[in-house]
Design an enzyme around this catalytic site. Structure first.
Site, PDB file in Angstrom:
ATOM      1  N   LYS A  25     -13.772  17.546 -49.863  1.00  0.00           N
ATOM      2  CA  LYS A  25     -12.425  16.997 -49.614  1.00  0.00           C
ATOM      3  C   LYS A  25     -12.484  15.486 -49.368  1.00  0.00           C
ATOM      4  O   LYS A  25     -11.717  14.726 -49.958  1.00  0.00           O
ATOM      5  CB  LYS A  25     -11.803  17.696 -48.396  1.00  0.00           C
ATOM      6  CG  LYS A  25     -10.552  17.014 -47.875  1.00  0.00           C
ATOM      7  CD  LYS A  25      -9.979  17.693 -46.658  1.00  0.00           C
ATOM      8  CE  LYS A  25     -10.545  17.265 -45.327  1.00  0.00           C
ATOM      9  NZ  LYS A  25     -10.118  15.941 -44.845  1.00  0.00           N
ATOM     10  N   ASN A  26     -13.394  15.058 -48.485  1.00  0.00           N
ATOM     11  CA  ASN A  26     -13.382  13.651 -48.086  1.00  0.00           C
ATOM     12  C   ASN A  26     -13.972  12.725 -49.141  1.00  0.00           C
ATOM     13  O   ASN A  26     -14.016  11.516 -48.959  1.00  0.00           O
ATOM     14  CB  ASN A  26     -14.071  13.475 -46.728  1.00  0.00           C
ATOM     15  CG  ASN A  26     -13.218  14.078 -45.620  1.00  0.00           C
ATOM     16  OD1 ASN A  26     -12.040  14.352 -45.832  1.00  0.00           O
ATOM     17  ND2 ASN A  26     -13.815  14.306 -44.462  1.00  0.00           N
ATOM     18  N   ARG A  98      -3.171  11.432 -43.652  1.00  0.00           N
ATOM     19  CA  ARG A  98      -3.475  10.086 -43.200  1.00  0.00           C
ATOM     20  C   ARG A  98      -4.412   9.354 -44.171  1.00  0.00           C
ATOM     21  O   ARG A  98      -4.358   8.132 -44.302  1.00  0.00           O
ATOM     22  CB  ARG A  98      -4.117  10.217 -41.823  1.00  0.00           C
ATOM     23  CG  ARG A  98      -4.157   8.956 -41.090  1.00  0.00           C
ATOM     24  CD  ARG A  98      -4.980   9.115 -39.859  1.00  0.00           C
ATOM     25  NE  ARG A  98      -5.371   7.801 -39.418  1.00  0.00           N
ATOM     26  CZ  ARG A  98      -6.336   7.108 -39.980  1.00  0.00           C
ATOM     27  NH1 ARG A  98      -7.019   7.613 -40.979  1.00  0.00           N
ATOM     28  NH2 ARG A  98      -6.622   5.905 -39.536  1.00  0.00           N
ATOM     29  N   ASP A 122      -2.693  11.707 -35.053  1.00  0.00           N
ATOM     30  CA  ASP A 122      -2.664  13.072 -35.546  1.00  0.00           C
ATOM     31  C   ASP A 122      -3.154  13.999 -34.456  1.00  0.00           C
ATOM     32  O   ASP A 122      -3.195  13.610 -33.289  1.00  0.00           O
ATOM     33  CB  ASP A 122      -3.445  13.228 -36.854  1.00  0.00           C
ATOM     34  CG  ASP A 122      -4.901  12.912 -36.672  1.00  0.00           C
ATOM     35  OD1 ASP A 122      -5.364  12.921 -35.529  1.00  0.00           O
ATOM     36  OD2 ASP A 122      -5.567  12.658 -37.679  1.00  0.00           O
ATOM     37  N   ASP A 310     -16.919  16.020 -37.640  1.00  0.00           N
ATOM     38  CA  ASP A 310     -16.259  17.172 -38.265  1.00  0.00           C
ATOM     39  C   ASP A 310     -16.988  18.490 -37.988  1.00  0.00           C
ATOM     40  O   ASP A 310     -16.408  19.564 -38.088  1.00  0.00           O
ATOM     41  CB  ASP A 310     -16.148  16.973 -39.787  1.00  0.00           C
ATOM     42  CG  ASP A 310     -15.199  15.841 -40.128  1.00  0.00           C
ATOM     43  OD1 ASP A 310     -14.371  15.483 -39.278  1.00  0.00           O
ATOM     44  OD2 ASP A 310     -15.300  15.306 -41.245  1.00  0.00           O
TER      45      ASP A 310
END
Ligand code: EPU
Length: 429
Positions: A25-26, A98, A122, A310
């Site tokens: 994802k990142n 974000r 967030d 994470d």
């Protein structure tokens, strides 16, 4: 009445089988943003089917690109000529994700102007973007604010020296994407070293960018006048791999994580081995084997190559069922312990003190109704639920869907007992 999904989980014993780890994802979110840098048809492969990818696709579409999901993880992005790009990321999209601030660098480089809604905090605290703004300013742009939007302008980006106060991952990405089309040489000091930054640099290099030092703290970029199209396969998601590792660690069993890479998560695997988990790397992926008798270890989160923030909710969850007392320190995001209250509801013995948590392990967890407050907190609650007596209901599943593709189906294939259910709720909930 609207409907939201919840996960209902019951313990089902050890997990066995094989699961493919999807694209990161990142990484993919930044790779998609990077396609704004060059006109033409870009091909990305190994793109996960997750909500955040769809939101970035929508953002690119609003900028004027065409995005096609052709199946089997392939995404084709057609980027228009500069005059047909709308260099804007709307509040609606930035509020959802974000990471959308990552279009600032490419849009400034390509269009000389950008408007981005100001991201708020967030679910794990305030997340400023001052490093992004300072870095892009060092490359010859100026910023002002109007109606909640940040407006960046440049006469044309020029190379400069950027010293990051902290090796911010996305700020490094943003500055790198601006620097590749700037006039002259840019040096980023104290740059982030994450595998996803390397993935982005590799894609940019394949498009014609001139980048040196990526993977170290000093990145040097020689600007070029234009870039070509990308054909790139996204690296595997190390946090997704860690999530399946944690699931096997607490449940016991033996699972092969196809495509997972030890070289992207060495420090975490070192800690997991000290917990008593057997981990073996092969060129095709990682084997994990666990008897579900974990030992306490102390862990501190740090920028790469340290143990990533994470992983922290996963680590705390594993340690809550380990033998002994552990201390975990969170050094990146102040609010990233909010899920701990949910673990306590399930019987975990955890005390927080500032940015440290003390976990007295060997708790017997019990099922409860808990809420996922962000992606990684959500998946940690799934891991806890896999070994909690009785039934656990996890709400806030939309957070988990942001970063994990059909996690419940993939866990079920390994033997877990997890179902997705739609439940009604009032609009005001
Ligand atoms: N920071 C600032 N100013 C800035 C930028 C960052 O003060 O302008 C601070 C942050 O508040 C934080 C630290 O610097 O304390 C590091 O933040 P960083 O910028 O590295 O985080 P990020 O790039 O915004 C990415 C990931 C996060 C991951 C962090 C840390 C993406 C889209 N997000 O965020 O991933 O936690 O790096 O590795 O790449 C997730 O996937 O669940 C997630 C939150």
């Amino acid at each position: 009445m609207t409907y939201q999904d919840i996960f209902v989980v019951r313990p089902a014993g050890p997990l066995f089988g094989s699961v493919k780890i999807n694209g990161a994802k990142n990484s993919v979110l930044k790779l998609m943003a990077a396609t704004l840098l060059a006109e033409g048809t870009h091909h990305l492969y190994n793109v996960p089917d997750i909500t955040d990818v769809k939101i970035v696709a929508q953002m690119l579409t609003e900028c004027g690109s065409k995005v096609f999901f052709v199946g089997d993880g392939e995404v084709i992005i057609e980027t228009p000529k500069t005059s047909d790009i709308t260099p804007r990321a709307s509040l609606e999209l930035v509020a959802k994700i974000r990471a959308s601030v990552v279009v600032m660098g490419p849009l400034l480089a390509r269009c000389k102007t950008v408007e981005v809604a100001q991201p708020g905090g967030d679910d794990f605290g305030s997340r400023p973007i001052d490093y992004h703004i300072e870095g892009l300013s060092s490359l010859g742009s100026t910023f002002s604010e109007r109606d909640g939007y940040l407006i960046g302008r440049t006469e044309g980006l020029t190379g400069g020296r950027v010293v990051l106060e902290f090796p911010s991952h996305t700020a490094t990405d943003n500055i790198l994407m601006a620097a590749v089309l700037a006039d002259g040489t840019t040096v980023i000091e104290n740059a982030a070293r994450e595998p996803e930054v390397i993935d982005l640099a590799e894609m940019l290099t394949s498009m014609g960018a001139k980048i040196n030092g990526v993977g170290t703290s000093r990145i040097e970029v020689q600007g070029v006048p234009r870039l070509g199209v990308a054909n790139h396969r996204v690296i595997p998601d190390r946090v997704e791999a860690a999530s399946f590792l944690a699931a096997v660690a607490v449940s016991g069993g033996e699972v092969f994580l196809e495509e997972a890479r030890e070289d992207h998560m060495e420090m975490l695997l070192r800690k997991m081995r000290s917990m008593g988990i057997h981990i073996e790397s092969t060129p095709l992926g990682i084997w994990v084997k666990s008897e579900a008798h974990l030992r306490a270890v102390d862990v501190s989160t740090l920028p790469y190559p340290g143990v990533a923030t994470d992983y922290q909710p996963l680590v705390v969850t594993m340690l809550s069922v380990a033998e002994g007392t552990s201390v975990v320190s969170e050094n990146l995001f102040s609010g990233r312990f909010r899920y701990i209250e949910e673990l306590r509801k399930m019987g975990a013995d955890i005390v927080t003190d500032g940015h440290h948590v003390v976990i007295r392990g060997a708790s017997k967890l019990t099922g409860a109704e808990v809420r996922a407050s962000d992606i990684r907190a959500g998946v940690a609650l799934i891991v806890a639920a896999l070994v909690a007596d009785g039934e656990t209901k996890i709400s806030g599943v939309r957070h988990i869907d942001r970063g994990y593709e059909r996690i419940e189906q993939r866990l079920r294939l390994l033997g877990a007992n997890i179902d997705r259910r739609a439940v009604g709720r009032k609009e005001s909930d």
